[in-house]
Design a protein around this motif. Structure first.
Motif, short mmCIF file in Angstrom:
data_model
loop_
_atom_site.label_atom_id
_atom_site.label_comp_id
_atom_site.label_asym_id
_atom_site.label_seq_id
_atom_site.Cartn_x
_atom_site.Cartn_y
_atom_site.Cartn_z
N THR A 125 -31.11 24.16 54.42
CA THR A 125 -31.62 22.97 53.74
C THR A 125 -32.16 22.00 54.77
O THR A 125 -32.03 22.22 55.98
CB THR A 125 -30.50 22.30 52.93
OG1 THR A 125 -29.44 21.94 53.81
CG2 THR A 125 -29.97 23.22 51.83
N ILE A 126 -32.76 20.92 54.31
CA ILE A 126 -33.32 19.89 55.18
C ILE A 126 -32.22 18.88 55.52
O ILE A 126 -31.73 18.17 54.62
CB ILE A 126 -34.51 19.17 54.53
CG1 ILE A 126 -35.62 20.15 54.15
CG2 ILE A 126 -35.03 18.05 55.43
CD1 ILE A 126 -36.36 20.78 55.30
N PRO A 127 -31.82 18.79 56.78
CA PRO A 127 -30.82 17.79 57.16
C PRO A 127 -31.31 16.38 56.83
O PRO A 127 -32.46 16.04 57.09
CB PRO A 127 -30.68 17.99 58.67
CG PRO A 127 -31.19 19.38 58.94
CD PRO A 127 -32.25 19.61 57.91
N GLY A 128 -30.44 15.58 56.28
CA GLY A 128 -30.78 14.21 55.97
C GLY A 128 -31.39 13.99 54.61
O GLY A 128 -31.58 12.86 54.19
N VAL B 151 -39.88 25.94 52.04
CA VAL B 151 -38.85 26.45 51.15
C VAL B 151 -37.50 25.79 51.43
O VAL B 151 -36.67 25.68 50.54
CB VAL B 151 -38.76 27.99 51.21
CG1 VAL B 151 -37.57 28.53 50.45
CG2 VAL B 151 -40.05 28.61 50.66
N ASN B 152 -37.30 25.29 52.65
CA ASN B 152 -36.06 24.56 52.93
C ASN B 152 -35.96 23.32 52.05
O ASN B 152 -34.85 22.90 51.69
CB ASN B 152 -35.98 24.16 54.41
CG ASN B 152 -35.85 25.34 55.33
OD1 ASN B 152 -36.70 25.57 56.18
ND2 ASN B 152 -34.77 26.11 55.18
N VAL B 153 -37.08 22.72 51.68
CA VAL B 153 -37.07 21.59 50.76
C VAL B 153 -36.62 22.07 49.39
O VAL B 153 -35.80 21.42 48.73
CB VAL B 153 -38.46 20.92 50.67
CG1 VAL B 153 -38.43 19.75 49.69
CG2 VAL B 153 -38.93 20.46 52.04
N LEU B 154 -37.13 23.21 48.95
CA LEU B 154 -36.71 23.77 47.66
C LEU B 154 -35.23 24.12 47.67
O LEU B 154 -34.52 23.86 46.70
CB LEU B 154 -37.55 24.99 47.31
CG LEU B 154 -39.04 24.75 47.11
CD1 LEU B 154 -39.77 26.07 46.88
CD2 LEU B 154 -39.29 23.78 45.98
N ASN B 155 -34.75 24.71 48.78
CA ASN B 155 -33.32 25.01 48.90
C ASN B 155 -32.48 23.74 48.77
O ASN B 155 -31.42 23.74 48.13
CB ASN B 155 -33.02 25.68 50.24
CG ASN B 155 -33.53 27.11 50.33
OD1 ASN B 155 -33.85 27.74 49.33
ND2 ASN B 155 -33.62 27.62 51.55
N THR B 156 -32.97 22.66 49.36
CA THR B 156 -32.25 21.39 49.28
C THR B 156 -32.22 20.86 47.86
O THR B 156 -31.18 20.39 47.38
CB THR B 156 -32.89 20.36 50.23
OG1 THR B 156 -32.98 20.92 51.55
CG2 THR B 156 -32.09 19.07 50.27
#
Length: 149
Positions: free
Chosen positions: A144-147, A122-127
């Motif tokens: 979110t996903i750093p980078g 879900v961090n990918v979706l948040n990003t």
């Protein structure tokens, strides 16, 4: 936009595609290994790639539609360690999930492999949501996903 190629635990008939006597979901439980099962996500990635190419080839403003969107392809599980069984060769790993992103909205990075150990899909979706201007978390998964942006 949300697009679902196959539902989770899909029982889509894939015998003609895989050569195996299983539907999509049961192939993951067949103990034939991740190499045999990999044809299933390969099929999904191929369909995702087709859509990405269409958006890349469609002009919009000074660029393309793909330049102005954020796309994410997620799977129900990954290959590798299964904490429930201890098996390191499972097709239902929750510890080694891959996500594929596309698009250039909001500075989304393209053409990179980013390892995000300890992060939730879900961090990918948040990003991706942040890339298109939605600055909030989805559900109870924060960050979110750093980078990636």
């Amino acid at each position: 936009v949300s697009l679902l190629y196959t539902m989770f635990q899909s029982h889509m008939n894939i015998h003609s595609y895989t050569g195996q006597p299983y539907d999509q979901h049961e192939l993951g439980h067949s103990y034939l290994g991740t190499d045999v099962f990999s044809v299933v996500p390969d099929w999904h990635v191929d369909k995702f790639g087709y859509l990405v190419a269409k958006l890349r080839d469609t002009p919009e403003g000074a660029g393309t539609v793909l330049d102005n969107c954020a796309m994410v392809l997620l799977f129900e599980a990954g290959h590798g360690y299964d904490p429930a069984t201890g098996d390191t060769t499972r097709t239902h790993s929750t510890e080694n999930m891959a996500a594929c992103t596309a698009g250039g909205a909001g500075g989304l990075h393209q053409g990179e492999h980013i390892v995000a150990d300890g992060m939730h899909p879900v961090n990918v979706l948040n990003t991706a949501m942040l890339a298109v201007g939605v600055n909030q978390d989805l559900g109870e998964v924060n960050g979110t996903i750093p980078g990636l942006i």
